[in-house]
Design a protein around this motif. Sequence first.
Motif, PDB file in Angstrom:
ATOM      1  N   ARG A  24       1.231   6.719  -7.093  1.00  0.00           N
ATOM      2  CA  ARG A  24       0.000   7.384  -7.543  1.00  0.00           C
ATOM      3  C   ARG A  24       0.239   8.445  -8.607  1.00  0.00           C
ATOM      4  O   ARG A  24      -0.521   8.510  -9.572  1.00  0.00           O
ATOM      5  CB  ARG A  24      -0.746   7.986  -6.354  1.00  0.00           C
ATOM      6  CG  ARG A  24      -1.451   6.929  -5.539  1.00  0.00           C
ATOM      7  CD  ARG A  24      -2.696   7.450  -4.885  1.00  0.00           C
ATOM      8  NE  ARG A  24      -3.072   6.566  -3.790  1.00  0.00           N
ATOM      9  CZ  ARG A  24      -3.751   5.451  -3.954  1.00  0.00           C
ATOM     10  NH1 ARG A  24      -4.163   5.106  -5.128  1.00  0.00           N
ATOM     11  NH2 ARG A  24      -4.030   4.666  -2.931  1.00  0.00           N
ATOM     12  N   LYS A  27      -6.030  -2.113  -5.301  1.00  0.00           N
ATOM     13  CA  LYS A  27      -7.214  -1.580  -4.621  1.00  0.00           C
ATOM     14  C   LYS A  27      -8.255  -2.677  -4.440  1.00  0.00           C
ATOM     15  O   LYS A  27      -8.862  -2.809  -3.375  1.00  0.00           O
ATOM     16  CB  LYS A  27      -7.812  -0.411  -5.404  1.00  0.00           C
ATOM     17  CG  LYS A  27      -7.045   0.881  -5.254  1.00  0.00           C
ATOM     18  CD  LYS A  27      -7.705   1.987  -6.056  1.00  0.00           C
ATOM     19  CE  LYS A  27      -6.881   3.263  -5.984  1.00  0.00           C
ATOM     20  NZ  LYS A  27      -7.461   4.329  -6.802  1.00  0.00           N
ATOM     21  N   ARG A  28      -8.477  -3.489  -5.508  1.00  0.00           N
ATOM     22  CA  ARG A  28      -9.442  -4.589  -5.409  1.00  0.00           C
ATOM     23  C   ARG A  28      -8.978  -5.634  -4.388  1.00  0.00           C
ATOM     24  O   ARG A  28      -9.790  -6.167  -3.621  1.00  0.00           O
ATOM     25  CB  ARG A  28      -9.659  -5.240  -6.770  1.00  0.00           C
ATOM     26  CG  ARG A  28     -10.574  -4.447  -7.688  1.00  0.00           C
ATOM     27  CD  ARG A  28     -11.052  -5.280  -8.876  1.00  0.00           C
ATOM     28  NE  ARG A  28      -9.973  -5.862  -9.655  1.00  0.00           N
ATOM     29  CZ  ARG A  28      -9.467  -5.328 -10.781  1.00  0.00           C
ATOM     30  NH1 ARG A  28      -9.966  -4.207 -11.267  1.00  0.00           N
ATOM     31  NH2 ARG A  28      -8.494  -5.921 -11.422  1.00  0.00           N
ATOM     32  N   GLN A  49       2.169   1.657  -3.379  1.00  0.00           N
ATOM     33  CA  GLN A  49       1.082   2.148  -4.232  1.00  0.00           C
ATOM     34  C   GLN A  49       0.900   3.652  -4.060  1.00  0.00           C
ATOM     35  O   GLN A  49       0.707   4.383  -5.041  1.00  0.00           O
ATOM     36  CB  GLN A  49      -0.205   1.406  -3.869  1.00  0.00           C
ATOM     37  CG  GLN A  49      -1.407   1.746  -4.701  1.00  0.00           C
ATOM     38  CD  GLN A  49      -2.646   1.009  -4.209  1.00  0.00           C
ATOM     39  OE1 GLN A  49      -2.649   0.395  -3.159  1.00  0.00           O
ATOM     40  NE2 GLN A  49      -3.694   1.084  -4.997  1.00  0.00           N
ATOM     41  N   ASP A  50       0.967   4.145  -2.818  1.00  0.00           N
ATOM     42  CA  ASP A  50       0.840   5.590  -2.570  1.00  0.00           C
ATOM     43  C   ASP A  50       1.953   6.372  -3.259  1.00  0.00           C
ATOM     44  O   ASP A  50       1.725   7.473  -3.786  1.00  0.00           O
ATOM     45  CB  ASP A  50       0.856   5.885  -1.063  1.00  0.00           C
ATOM     46  CG  ASP A  50      -0.454   5.535  -0.391  1.00  0.00           C
ATOM     47  OD1 ASP A  50      -1.472   5.371  -1.106  1.00  0.00           O
ATOM     48  OD2 ASP A  50      -0.458   5.397   0.857  1.00  0.00           O
ATOM     49  N   CYS A  60      -7.071  -5.147  -1.720  1.00  0.00           N
ATOM     50  CA  CYS A  60      -7.269  -4.587  -0.376  1.00  0.00           C
ATOM     51  C   CYS A  60      -8.749  -4.556  -0.006  1.00  0.00           C
ATOM     52  O   CYS A  60      -9.118  -4.882   1.132  1.00  0.00           O
ATOM     53  CB  CYS A  60      -6.676  -3.180  -0.293  1.00  0.00           C
ATOM     54  SG  CYS A  60      -4.871  -3.187  -0.291  1.00  0.00           S
ATOM     55  N   HIS A  75       0.833  -1.200   0.000  1.00  0.00           N
ATOM     56  CA  HIS A  75       0.000   0.000   0.000  1.00  0.00           C
ATOM     57  C   HIS A  75       0.875   1.261   0.000  1.00  0.00           C
ATOM     58  O   HIS A  75       0.570   2.233  -0.717  1.00  0.00           O
ATOM     59  CB  HIS A  75      -0.931  -0.027   1.228  1.00  0.00           C
ATOM     60  CG  HIS A  75      -1.924   1.068   1.260  1.00  0.00           C
ATOM     61  ND1 HIS A  75      -2.947   1.158   0.348  1.00  0.00           N
ATOM     62  CD2 HIS A  75      -2.050   2.137   2.089  1.00  0.00           C
ATOM     63  CE1 HIS A  75      -3.677   2.231   0.623  1.00  0.00           C
ATOM     64  NE2 HIS A  75      -3.146   2.840   1.682  1.00  0.00           N
ATOM     65  N   ASP A 113      -2.400  -0.561  -9.986  1.00  0.00           N
ATOM     66  CA  ASP A 113      -3.030   0.226  -8.926  1.00  0.00           C
ATOM     67  C   ASP A 113      -4.467  -0.263  -8.678  1.00  0.00           C
ATOM     68  O   ASP A 113      -4.885  -0.459  -7.532  1.00  0.00           O
ATOM     69  CB  ASP A 113      -3.007   1.713  -9.307  1.00  0.00           C
ATOM     70  CG  ASP A 113      -3.503   2.608  -8.192  1.00  0.00           C
ATOM     71  OD1 ASP A 113      -3.026   2.444  -7.048  1.00  0.00           O
ATOM     72  OD2 ASP A 113      -4.373   3.462  -8.454  1.00  0.00           O
ATOM     73  N   LYS A 114      -5.219  -0.505  -9.749  1.00  0.00           N
ATOM     74  CA  LYS A 114      -6.602  -0.987  -9.616  1.00  0.00           C
ATOM     75  C   LYS A 114      -6.637  -2.387  -8.993  1.00  0.00           C
ATOM     76  O   LYS A 114      -7.488  -2.673  -8.147  1.00  0.00           O
ATOM     77  CB  LYS A 114      -7.294  -1.002 -10.981  1.00  0.00           C
ATOM     78  CG  LYS A 114      -7.654   0.380 -11.479  1.00  0.00           C
ATOM     79  CD  LYS A 114      -8.323   0.315 -12.836  1.00  0.00           C
ATOM     80  CE  LYS A 114      -8.627   1.729 -13.333  1.00  0.00           C
ATOM     81  NZ  LYS A 114      -9.216   1.717 -14.661  1.00  0.00           N
TER      82      LYS A 114
END
Length: 183
Positions: A93, A110-111, A89-90, A113, A86, A106-107
Amino acid sequence: MMILFDIKADLYGPPSNEREDSDAFQARLAVSAVFDQVEPLQAQLARIVSFREPMQRLGELAKVFDELRKFAMQVSDLARVLESMHNFQDRLRPVPNQFAPLEALDKKLKRLCASFAEHLSELADAIGPAVTLQDQLAHLASAFEPAKVLREEFLGLAQSFASGSPAMSDGRIRRLHRATRRR
């Protein structure tokens, strides 16, 4: 026929040679009359024994929490890994705007998490009834707390009567009175 004779002797008085037997019978009747009010309670207390087996089965079911604790440790390790993902990922961005393949990553993260959070919530909800049961058992355990005190007091009283001295100390009377008021 013998029962009718005992009742007749109790009502009219026995012949002089049966006086001691009659006195014992009358004493038993008097004591029995005192304890008759307890009979319905004794039946309820006897039912308590029938709950021992289901309680043992509940204890066996509680072993599931050992396995869940192991699973929770694994999830905690996985959460640390996902946390570092995460954080990564931040940091990325701003980059997907410049590099399209990272947008797909990234998508997916998110899925992943979101799915992880959803399953953890479902697991927490599944444990909810066990927590409610624990609360109810704690309340029940406190409701049965006077049983220990009353049992000790009744055993003490039984011993004092059995030894032939039915006199009770004031302290024993006060403890018995407090134990019965706690209910």
